[in-house]
Design a protein around this motif. Sequence first.
Motif, mmCIF file in Angstrom:
data_model
loop_
_atom_site.group_PDB
_atom_site.id
_atom_site.type_symbol
_atom_site.label_atom_id
_atom_site.label_comp_id
_atom_site.label_asym_id
_atom_site.label_seq_id
_atom_site.Cartn_x
_atom_site.Cartn_y
_atom_site.Cartn_z
ATOM 1 N N PHE A 52 -8.623 12.514 -3.894
ATOM 2 C CA PHE A 52 -8.705 12.544 -2.435
ATOM 3 C C PHE A 52 -8.763 11.128 -1.879
ATOM 4 O O PHE A 52 -9.527 10.296 -2.358
ATOM 5 N N LEU A 53 -7.945 10.878 -0.867
ATOM 6 C CA LEU A 53 -8.011 9.645 -0.101
ATOM 7 C C LEU A 53 -8.387 10.000 1.332
ATOM 8 O O LEU A 53 -7.688 10.787 1.983
ATOM 9 N N VAL A 54 -9.483 9.446 1.812
ATOM 10 C CA VAL A 54 -9.866 9.597 3.212
ATOM 11 C C VAL A 54 -9.421 8.337 3.936
ATOM 12 O O VAL A 54 -9.909 7.237 3.637
ATOM 13 N N ALA A 55 -8.495 8.471 4.862
ATOM 14 C CA ALA A 55 -7.931 7.325 5.568
ATOM 15 C C ALA A 55 -8.396 7.357 7.022
ATOM 16 O O ALA A 55 -7.943 8.199 7.806
ATOM 17 N N ILE B 287 -11.538 8.271 -2.716
ATOM 18 C CA ILE B 287 -11.538 6.927 -2.144
ATOM 19 C C ILE B 287 -11.665 7.061 -0.631
ATOM 20 O O ILE B 287 -10.944 7.835 0.001
ATOM 21 N N ALA B 288 -12.593 6.308 -0.042
ATOM 22 C CA ALA B 288 -12.765 6.275 1.410
ATOM 23 C C ALA B 288 -13.085 4.841 1.814
ATOM 24 O O ALA B 288 -13.576 4.055 0.999
ATOM 25 N N PRO B 289 -12.805 4.477 3.067
ATOM 26 C CA PRO B 289 -12.973 3.084 3.484
ATOM 27 C C PRO B 289 -14.419 2.621 3.435
ATOM 28 O O PRO B 289 -15.349 3.387 3.663
ATOM 29 N N ARG B 290 -14.582 1.327 3.146
ATOM 30 C CA ARG B 290 -15.862 0.669 3.343
ATOM 31 C C ARG B 290 -15.957 0.270 4.811
ATOM 32 O O ARG B 290 -14.969 -0.081 5.439
ATOM 33 N N ALA B 291 -17.188 0.347 5.368
ATOM 34 C CA ALA B 291 -17.421 -0.040 6.761
ATOM 35 C C ALA B 291 -16.379 0.633 7.659
ATOM 36 O O ALA B 291 -16.144 1.820 7.549
ATOM 37 N N ALA C 65 0.822 -1.208 0.000
ATOM 38 C CA ALA C 65 0.000 0.000 0.000
ATOM 39 C C ALA C 65 0.858 1.261 0.000
ATOM 40 O O ALA C 65 0.560 2.235 -0.701
ATOM 41 N N ARG C 66 1.952 1.238 0.785
ATOM 42 C CA ARG C 66 2.833 2.407 0.839
ATOM 43 C C ARG C 66 3.370 2.751 -0.563
ATOM 44 O O ARG C 66 3.423 3.914 -0.959
ATOM 45 N N GLU D 253 -4.674 -2.141 10.650
ATOM 46 C CA GLU D 253 -3.468 -2.458 9.881
ATOM 47 C C GLU D 253 -3.766 -3.267 8.623
ATOM 48 O O GLU D 253 -2.919 -3.367 7.737
ATOM 49 N N VAL D 254 -4.961 -3.829 8.533
ATOM 50 C CA VAL D 254 -5.385 -4.542 7.331
ATOM 51 C C VAL D 254 -6.336 -3.688 6.502
ATOM 52 O O VAL D 254 -6.138 -3.480 5.306
ATOM 53 N N GLY D 255 -7.378 -3.172 7.136
ATOM 54 C CA GLY D 255 -8.392 -2.411 6.415
ATOM 55 C C GLY D 255 -7.869 -1.138 5.779
ATOM 56 O O GLY D 255 -8.228 -0.806 4.635
ATOM 57 N N ALA D 256 -7.012 -0.406 6.501
ATOM 58 C CA ALA D 256 -6.491 0.849 5.942
ATOM 59 C C ALA D 256 -5.648 0.608 4.683
ATOM 60 O O ALA D 256 -5.852 1.282 3.667
ATOM 61 N N PRO D 257 -4.702 -0.329 4.682
ATOM 62 C CA PRO D 257 -3.968 -0.597 3.440
ATOM 63 C C PRO D 257 -4.864 -1.059 2.294
ATOM 64 O O PRO D 257 -4.638 -0.695 1.132
ATOM 65 N N LEU D 258 -5.882 -1.873 2.588
ATOM 66 C CA LEU D 258 -6.794 -2.308 1.531
ATOM 67 C C LEU D 258 -7.477 -1.107 0.874
ATOM 68 O O LEU D 258 -7.661 -1.083 -0.344
ATOM 69 N N THR D 259 -7.831 -0.119 1.685
ATOM 70 C CA THR D 259 -8.432 1.099 1.137
ATOM 71 C C THR D 259 -7.416 1.849 0.285
ATOM 72 O O THR D 259 -7.729 2.314 -0.821
ATOM 73 N N MET D 260 -6.187 1.980 0.776
ATOM 74 C CA MET D 260 -5.148 2.680 0.023
ATOM 75 C C MET D 260 -4.890 2.027 -1.330
ATOM 76 O O MET D 260 -4.602 2.709 -2.311
ATOM 77 N N LEU D 261 -5.022 0.716 -1.382
ATOM 78 C CA LEU D 261 -4.754 -0.012 -2.617
ATOM 79 C C LEU D 261 -5.855 0.165 -3.664
ATOM 80 O O LEU D 261 -5.710 -0.273 -4.809
ATOM 81 N N GLU D 262 -6.950 0.821 -3.291
ATOM 82 C CA GLU D 262 -8.000 1.137 -4.251
ATOM 83 C C GLU D 262 -7.662 2.371 -5.094
ATOM 84 O O GLU D 262 -8.367 2.693 -6.047
#
Length: 469
Positions: A164-167, A139-143, A97-98, A148-157
């Motif tokens: 804009f990325l909302v983390a 892009i913003a997270p689902r649910a 993701a980084r 440490e898992v969900g945030a990178p998955l969002t970044m990879l979208e």
Amino acid sequence: MIALTLDEIARAAGGVLVTRGVASPDLVIDGAVHTDSRDVRAGDVFVAKPGEFTDGHLFAPTALEQGAALLIVERELDLEVPQIVVDDAVVALGEFAREVVARVRAGGRLRIVGVTGSNGKTTTKNLLRAVLERVGPTIAPRASFNNEVGAPLTMLELTHETEFLVAEMGASGVGEIARLVRLARPDVGIVLKVGLAHAGEFGGIEQTVRAKTEMVTDLLETDVAVLNADDPRVVPMQAETAARVVWFGLGHDADVRAVDIRAHARGTDFVLELRSGERREVHFQVLGEHHVMNALATTAAALELGVGLADIVSALESVTLAERWRMQLLGGRDDITVINDAYNASPDSMSAALKTLAQIKRPGSRTIAVLGEMSELGELSGEEHDRIGLLIVRLGISQLVVVGEGARRLHITAINEGSWDGESAYVESADEAFDLVKDSIGAGDTILVKSSNSAGLRHLGDRLGEWFA
């Protein structure tokens, strides 16, 4: 995801590429990335993450059957598909993701907003998405993809078109937010509130403060820290950041504040006031006066990202639900209202929900609070459940239904307050609570269902909502 070759993904994830003879290292992958095999589609990447109760490697064959083009694994599997073998799948996911964030950021369009706080992260994330997607791809997270898992998955979208990325950045211990910030350093970092949510996991409120401060400590002078001017645990964070600070709150010192707040059964009206003197009336449809603070944080961040005030207000007014199971209005038959707020619960959010229940009571009707345990409070659990029990009585809630042994102290405290006779009931299960409530509700009554996620009352709230639909 942006298009990358197998070799580029392997180097980003810090793993060894095993092609299994079915692909070359320069094969391009641009599918989505998943840790749940059920979500995999043709061309996607499946990360076989070991879990608390099972092992993602067991589901790799299913992911392959559904079209996975690449597996990220901790051991090579006997499957005819390219695999990247890593030491730690979660660490590899973060490093992957980084790299994607860095490549998209290098294009010069991407701005990142980080959101943390003991309460309100998900609501604020959803409000930010509603505002920012009006002016650019967002892009913003689902649910609650905030760990440490969900945030990178969002970044990879991310794609190269994303502006804009909302983390959303959650944590259960010191160092976790700092780790997420290193993956995607925000241009705007928001700290909403520091409360007792997860205090047991953190090891006390002081450790919670330390963890939430990580949102702003690595921000640069060119960045912005959006801080809650009304929270005495957040205010000192201004000394821990090099970023320019923008304050939100209800007091006169805030740069973005709300005045003339009027709560009602379909949301909250308030006047949005900026330090410049500009004012706008906002008809905010998200139920609960406490969500006004999330709207203020959203406004402060969006203004710093160049969004016009008219667009911000219009977007805020268009949002009708913070998230499923968060102050969600259900029911309707015979003017009976069910508020399902059982996705999570902390002392702060429980107090806010109960105050909302009392505020929106119809004349001549009753208010019923169906409550489960507030989990992850550690040694503070007893006294905090006591405090909520006292609050319920003092707010004049008509009926309390306490569900489950973990919340029993609420029931005992309410009875011991001495002002009730039968207004508090204790049941062991959600089924018992359902039977008790459905048989005692009258026209015009309002029911609040609230608990931590682990108590499972969100499904009770849905069931009551359907019954009284």
